[in-house]
Design a protein around this motif. Structure first.
Motif, PDB file in Angstrom:
ATOM      1  N   GLU A  57     -40.840  -0.922 -33.394  1.00  0.00           N
ATOM      2  CA  GLU A  57     -40.649  -2.229 -34.004  1.00  0.00           C
ATOM      3  C   GLU A  57     -40.342  -2.074 -35.493  1.00  0.00           C
ATOM      4  N   PRO A  58     -39.658  -3.045 -36.095  1.00  0.00           N
ATOM      5  CA  PRO A  58     -39.356  -2.960 -37.531  1.00  0.00           C
ATOM      6  C   PRO A  58     -40.623  -2.877 -38.368  1.00  0.00           C
ATOM      7  N   SER A  59     -40.524  -2.152 -39.476  1.00  0.00           N
ATOM      8  CA  SER A  59     -41.664  -2.001 -40.378  1.00  0.00           C
ATOM      9  C   SER A  59     -41.170  -1.954 -41.811  1.00  0.00           C
ATOM     10  N   ASP A  60     -40.601  -3.048 -42.255  1.00  0.00           N
ATOM     11  CA  ASP A  60     -39.993  -3.097 -43.580  1.00  0.00           C
ATOM     12  C   ASP A  60     -41.009  -2.972 -44.711  1.00  0.00           C
ATOM     13  N   ARG A  61     -42.260  -3.313 -44.446  1.00  0.00           N
ATOM     14  CA  ARG A  61     -43.238  -3.364 -45.526  1.00  0.00           C
ATOM     15  C   ARG A  61     -44.115  -2.118 -45.596  1.00  0.00           C
ATOM     16  N   PHE A  62     -43.727  -1.069 -44.906  1.00  0.00           N
ATOM     17  CA  PHE A  62     -44.574   0.117 -44.842  1.00  0.00           C
ATOM     18  C   PHE A  62     -44.768   0.763 -46.210  1.00  0.00           C
ATOM     19  N   ASP A  63     -43.678   1.014 -46.931  1.00  0.00           N
ATOM     20  CA  ASP A  63     -43.779   1.699 -48.214  1.00  0.00           C
ATOM     21  C   ASP A  63     -44.048   0.755 -49.378  1.00  0.00           C
ATOM     22  N   THR A  64     -43.897  -0.548 -49.162  1.00  0.00           N
ATOM     23  CA  THR A  64     -44.199  -1.528 -50.207  1.00  0.00           C
ATOM     24  C   THR A  64     -45.089  -2.621 -49.612  1.00  0.00           C
ATOM     25  N   PRO A  65     -46.353  -2.298 -49.280  1.00  0.00           N
ATOM     26  CA  PRO A  65     -47.239  -3.265 -48.631  1.00  0.00           C
ATOM     27  C   PRO A  65     -47.535  -4.464 -49.521  1.00  0.00           C
ATOM     28  N   THR A  66     -47.665  -5.623 -48.886  1.00  0.00           N
ATOM     29  CA  THR A  66     -48.008  -6.835 -49.614  1.00  0.00           C
ATOM     30  C   THR A  66     -49.117  -7.556 -48.863  1.00  0.00           C
ATOM     31  N   GLY A  67     -49.691  -8.566 -49.483  1.00  0.00           N
ATOM     32  CA  GLY A  67     -50.681  -9.380 -48.805  1.00  0.00           C
ATOM     33  C   GLY A  67     -52.077  -8.784 -48.823  1.00  0.00           C
ATOM     34  N   THR A  68     -52.880  -9.163 -47.836  1.00  0.00           N
ATOM     35  CA  THR A  68     -54.304  -8.833 -47.795  1.00  0.00           C
ATOM     36  C   THR A  68     -54.565  -7.338 -47.778  1.00  0.00           C
ATOM     37  N   LEU A  69     -53.742  -6.565 -47.100  1.00  0.00           N
ATOM     38  CA  LEU A  69     -53.979  -5.126 -46.961  1.00  0.00           C
ATOM     39  C   LEU A  69     -53.272  -4.297 -48.030  1.00  0.00           C
ATOM     40  N   ASN A  70     -52.753  -4.964 -49.064  1.00  0.00           N
ATOM     41  CA  ASN A  70     -52.009  -4.261 -50.094  1.00  0.00           C
ATOM     42  C   ASN A  70     -52.833  -3.160 -50.750  1.00  0.00           C
ATOM     43  N   THR A  71     -54.063  -3.472 -51.142  1.00  0.00           N
ATOM     44  CA  THR A  71     -54.913  -2.490 -51.818  1.00  0.00           C
ATOM     45  C   THR A  71     -55.202  -1.305 -50.923  1.00  0.00           C
ATOM     46  N   TYR A  72     -55.504  -1.582 -49.664  1.00  0.00           N
ATOM     47  CA  TYR A  72     -55.804  -0.508 -48.707  1.00  0.00           C
ATOM     48  C   TYR A  72     -54.625   0.445 -48.575  1.00  0.00           C
ATOM     49  N   TYR A  73     -53.440  -0.075 -48.259  1.00  0.00           N
ATOM     50  CA  TYR A  73     -52.281   0.776 -48.064  1.00  0.00           C
ATOM     51  C   TYR A  73     -51.860   1.456 -49.371  1.00  0.00           C
ATOM     52  N   SER A  74     -51.986   0.770 -50.484  1.00  0.00           N
ATOM     53  CA  SER A  74     -51.606   1.342 -51.768  1.00  0.00           C
ATOM     54  C   SER A  74     -52.489   2.534 -52.125  1.00  0.00           C
ATOM     55  N   ASN A  75     -53.742   2.518 -51.666  1.00  0.00           N
ATOM     56  CA  ASN A  75     -54.652   3.640 -51.907  1.00  0.00           C
ATOM     57  C   ASN A  75     -54.461   4.759 -50.889  1.00  0.00           C
ATOM     58  N   VAL A  76     -54.267   4.389 -49.630  1.00  0.00           N
ATOM     59  CA  VAL A  76     -54.243   5.372 -48.543  1.00  0.00           C
ATOM     60  C   VAL A  76     -52.928   6.144 -48.469  1.00  0.00           C
ATOM     61  N   LEU A  77     -51.793   5.463 -48.549  1.00  0.00           N
ATOM     62  CA  LEU A  77     -50.508   6.125 -48.331  1.00  0.00           C
ATOM     63  C   LEU A  77     -50.213   7.258 -49.312  1.00  0.00           C
ATOM     64  N   PRO A  78     -50.455   7.081 -50.620  1.00  0.00           N
ATOM     65  CA  PRO A  78     -50.192   8.207 -51.534  1.00  0.00           C
ATOM     66  C   PRO A  78     -51.035   9.436 -51.207  1.00  0.00           C
ATOM     67  N   LEU A  79     -52.250   9.235 -50.745  1.00  0.00           N
ATOM     68  CA  LEU A  79     -53.120  10.360 -50.399  1.00  0.00           C
ATOM     69  C   LEU A  79     -52.640  11.036 -49.115  1.00  0.00           C
ATOM     70  N   LEU A  80     -52.276  10.223 -48.115  1.00  0.00           N
ATOM     71  CA  LEU A  80     -51.815  10.780 -46.846  1.00  0.00           C
ATOM     72  C   LEU A  80     -50.475  11.492 -46.989  1.00  0.00           C
ATOM     73  N   HIS A  81     -49.672  11.063 -47.957  1.00  0.00           N
ATOM     74  CA  HIS A  81     -48.340  11.645 -48.137  1.00  0.00           C
ATOM     75  C   HIS A  81     -48.297  12.670 -49.263  1.00  0.00           C
ATOM     76  N   ALA A  82     -49.455  13.032 -49.806  1.00  0.00           N
ATOM     77  CA  ALA A  82     -49.504  14.004 -50.897  1.00  0.00           C
ATOM     78  C   ALA A  82     -48.943  15.351 -50.434  1.00  0.00           C
TER      79      ALA A  82
END
Length: 217
Positions: free
Chosen positions: A29-54
């Motif tokens: 399914e489309p996932s346009d907001r994966f690398d630029t998360p917005t909304g309620t989960l913005n903080t979570y994804y903004s913290n997690v993704l850089p660490l997982l992709h380090a």
């Protein structure tokens, strides 16, 4: 906290889910907001993704990021190096969302891939991500696992497709099982590299096979 996250998932998925046109589990399914998360989960994804992709680079061959509801998050990337393609994995020791100490760091592992497996991964992800379609039904589940599959694009950001706990036996279910097996590869668990390459070729053949009217497509 668990209730808050469940509510947040309902809101995000309800707002972002597009009009239905394809059966869940047959395509990503489309996932346009994966690398630029917005909304309620913005903080979570903004913290997690850089660490997982380090340690991952932009010159990757294929990449997978896995976000479970309760178990540890993880990601892996196939990267081309001088001596061949390497599988790099990053995984949290505990689920980041529920961790009391947010200073946790992912465990990192690296393994050299056999050429045939590296090529199979690259081809499978290219075909799977290119086949991304709007789902037939909105995904509104609370518990489960979200898989984000990324393939390089000729220009700009990578192409990303998502699946959430696809139905057992479906093509995307098989794709998630392959992703899990690849993550376990550096630990010497699960199928061998040759066995994984063979399974990927079978899945590739199925994804390339035209769907008929009788299959519901």
């Amino acid at each position: 906290m668990k209730t808050l996250r469940a509510f947040a998932l309902i809101v995000i998925l309800a707002v972002c889910a597009p009009q239905a046109v394809h059966a869940r589990g047959e395509h990503l399914e489309p996932s346009d907001r994966f690398d630029t998360p917005t909304g309620t989960l913005n903080t979570y994804y903004s913290n997690v993704l850089p660490l997982l992709h380090a340690g991952f680079t932009d010159a990757f061959l294929a990449r997978c990021t896995v976000i479970p509801s309760f178990t540890p998050e993880y990601a892996w990337s196939v990267e081309q190096r001088a001596d061949g393609a390497h599988l790099l994995t990053n995984s949290f020791p505990v689920n980041y969302w529920y961790a009391k100490d947010k200073n946790i760091m992912p465990v990192r592992k690296d393994i050299l891939l056999e050429p045939d497996l590296a090529l199979a991964i690259e081809e499978l992800f290219r075909i799977a991500v290119a086949g991304t379609r709007v789902p037939e039904q909105k995904t509104l589940g609370l518990d489960g696992v979200s898989y984000y599959f990324a393939a390089p694009a000729k220009e700009g950001a990578p192409n990303v497709g998502r699946t959430w706990s696809p139905p057992e036996g479906s093509p995307m279910f098989r794709l998630t099982r392959v992703a899990d097996a690849l993550f376990a590869l550096p630990e010497g668990k699960g199928p061998s590299q040759a066995e994984l390459a063979k399974e990927m070729r079978l899945l590739l053949d199925d994804l390339r096979r035209p769907k008929t009217e009788s299959s519901g497509q």
